[in-house]
Design a protein around this motif. Structure first.
Motif, PDB file in Angstrom:
ATOM      1  N   MET A 100      15.237  29.886  46.407  1.00 46.04           N
ATOM      2  CA  MET A 100      14.781  31.149  45.849  1.00 46.04           C
ATOM      3  C   MET A 100      14.069  30.944  44.515  1.00 46.04           C
ATOM      4  SD  MET A 100      16.908  34.608  44.911  1.00 46.04           S
ATOM      5  CE  MET A 100      17.403  33.998  43.289  1.00 46.04           C
ATOM      6  N   GLN A 101      14.582  30.031  43.685  1.00 47.83           N
ATOM      7  CA  GLN A 101      13.974  29.803  42.371  1.00 47.83           C
ATOM      8  C   GLN A 101      12.582  29.194  42.465  1.00 47.83           C
ATOM      9  OE1 GLN A 101      16.896  28.696  43.476  1.00 47.83           O
ATOM     10  NE2 GLN A 101      17.422  26.653  42.671  1.00 47.83           N
ATOM     11  N   ASP A 102      12.224  28.695  43.656  1.00 46.43           N
ATOM     12  CA  ASP A 102      10.893  28.119  43.849  1.00 46.43           C
ATOM     13  C   ASP A 102       9.888  29.141  44.378  1.00 46.43           C
ATOM     14  OD1 ASP A 102      11.807  25.580  43.077  1.00 46.43           O
ATOM     15  OD2 ASP A 102      12.511  25.155  45.100  1.00 46.43           O
ATOM     16  N   ALA A 103      10.336  30.336  44.703  1.00 45.93           N
ATOM     17  CA  ALA A 103       9.437  31.367  45.219  1.00 45.93           C
ATOM     18  C   ALA A 103       8.451  31.788  44.139  1.00 45.93           C
ATOM     19  CB  ALA A 103      10.242  32.567  45.696  1.00 45.93           C
ATOM     20  N   VAL A 104       7.174  31.903  44.504  1.00 46.66           N
ATOM     21  CA  VAL A 104       6.156  32.270  43.522  1.00 46.66           C
ATOM     22  C   VAL A 104       5.453  33.577  43.881  1.00 46.66           C
ATOM     23  CG1 VAL A 104       5.767  29.870  42.846  1.00 46.66           C
ATOM     24  CG2 VAL A 104       4.351  30.888  44.651  1.00 46.66           C
ATOM     25  N   ASN A 105       5.774  34.150  45.039  1.00 57.46           N
ATOM     26  CA  ASN A 105       5.174  35.430  45.404  1.00 57.46           C
ATOM     27  C   ASN A 105       6.032  36.105  46.470  1.00 57.46           C
ATOM     28  OD1 ASN A 105       4.498  34.148  47.885  1.00 57.46           O
ATOM     29  ND2 ASN A 105       2.483  33.569  47.107  1.00 57.46           N
ATOM     30  N   VAL A 106       5.653  37.311  46.839  1.00 60.09           N
ATOM     31  CA  VAL A 106       6.422  38.072  47.821  1.00 60.09           C
ATOM     32  C   VAL A 106       6.450  37.362  49.169  1.00 60.09           C
ATOM     33  CG1 VAL A 106       6.416  40.200  49.192  1.00 60.09           C
ATOM     34  CG2 VAL A 106       6.141  40.320  46.706  1.00 60.09           C
TER      35      VAL A 106
END
Length: 394
Positions: free
Chosen positions: A3-9
């Protein structure tokens, strides 16, 4: 991906798809019929282009806005959804807390896992309430008094659910079948983190840990109850109903589900304060236009007499900037925060909100808009504005 690597929706969407059983993900993701309107909501944003003012002073930017006299950190808001319980057992409690942490509006759905009083008690933020009118109108006054006493500031009547839309993904999956189809059970077993959380939430309810709702309060205890709950809440809303609610509700009153401008005059006359241009995320009547295509028509018809919001298809801060430039006072997101909720609970919703905030801030800087008020129609092209010449005309 973590989750901490998510950069967009879209990253959150992938995480949600990985965690949820297929049938549950389809319930969050799907639309009505051939899902034409679902796709249009997104495609229409792609058609609209920016026209930046690069020489403006944007060294300092302010995303805050004031809506119905209340100052908010930004005009991106969380829409009502009836599927929060499917994403996480914390459901509306987690979403309300995340919205409060981000200082954005959360509009809670009538179709909720938790009593409205419990959601309000869990949040220090700005809460609005989405109303499905009860079939027995005699109880409307008591319900509105409950909503007001709990501290919800604004009320939105949803007008596009006289019956439930033809959601064929759910029909094919037989999500609400009784007993659950073996395939659904196997899908749940194959997603142990989701299954454990879902069953724990149901067990907490049975032990009385999800609050004390009145006997007639809607809840989502299990998959097979969800459709019944929505169907019970769905009802035809008439002009007379709007008048009745307006007479009983003293706060801001919003109509959610407007898709044409020629009804604005009558709504103004009835004392309505705002409208949400919405096609229910493409989940009701398939074949209607994208909401961003209808927005300019409604904004022009409202002529400053109604506060106009947009719901449907927003996946980026850039999308929000386009809607704000076309006259929306704010935009609502639904599926994006459900992805965040599924992926990481309250923390996932907070992270999703902050990604949208970062994108909106970046878009404003590059457009030459230091404040939300600086976003106007000169900054976009390709929108279907009523009366405009050429391809931009309707």
């Amino acid at each position: 991906m973590r989750m901490q690597d998510a950069v967009n929706v879209e990253d959150f969407r992938r995480l949600a798809r990985r965690r949820l059983p297929r049938a549950v993900f389809d319930a969050l993701e799907g639309g009505a019929g051939d899902e034409v309107s679902l796709r249009r909501n997104r495609a229409a944003f792609d058609r609209i282009e920016f026209r930046p003012r690069p020489l403006a002073d944007v060294a300092k930017r302010d995303l805050s806005t004031t809506v119905f006299g209340e100052r908010l950190s930004m005009p991106i808001m969380l829409a009502p959804t009836g599927a929060s319980r499917l994403a996480r057992s914390a459901a509306e409690i987690a979403v309300a807390r995340a919205a409060a942490r981000a200082d954005v509006v959360y509009m809670q759905s009538t179709v909720a896992a938790f009593p409205l009083e419990d959601v309000a008690a869990s949040s220090t933020g700005s809460l609005w309430y989405q109303l499905y009118l009860p079939p027995d109108r005699a109880g409307l006054g008591d319900l509105l008094r409950r909503i007001a006493a709990a501290g919800y500031r604004a009320l939105a009547i949803t007008i596009d659910t006289s019956i439930l839309g033809n959601r064929e993904r759910d029909t094919r999956n037989r999500l609400m079948s009784r007993p659950p189809r073996p395939r659904i059970v196997l899908q749940g077993a194959g997603k142990p983190a989701w299954a454990t959380d879902f069953l724990r939430g149901k067990a907490d309810y049975l032990r009385g840990r999800l609050g004390t709702a009145p006997p007639d309060a809607p809840s989502q205890l299990s998959l097979d109850q969800t459709r019944d709950t929505i169907m019970a809440a769905s009802d035809c809303v008439t002009w007379e109903d709007v008048e009745r609610v307006r007479a009983l509700w003293t706060g801001p009153l919003i109509i959610k589900g407007l898709m044409r401008g020629d009804e604005c005059d009558r709504l103004v006359e009835m004392g309505v304060d705002g409208v949400v241009v919405s096609n229910h995320g493409g989940r009701q009547l398939d074949g209607v236009p994208a909401t961003i295509d209808v927005l300019p028509e409604v904004v022009d018809a409202a002529a400053g007499r109604l506060t106009v919001f947009l719901d449907g298809g927003v996946r980026r801060g850039n999308d929000a900037a386009k809607a704000l430039a076309l006259g929306a006072a704010g935009v609502f997101v639904g599926r994006p925060y459900l992805y965040g909720l599924a992926a990481g609970g309250e923390a996932g919703v907070v992270r999703m909100i902050e990604l949208l905030r970062e994108e909106l801030d970046r878009a404003m800087a590059l457009l030459g808009a230091a404040t939300v008020a600086d976003l106007d129609r000169t900054l976009v092209s390709g929108a279907r504005v009523p009366g405009a010449p050429g391809p931009a005309g309707r």
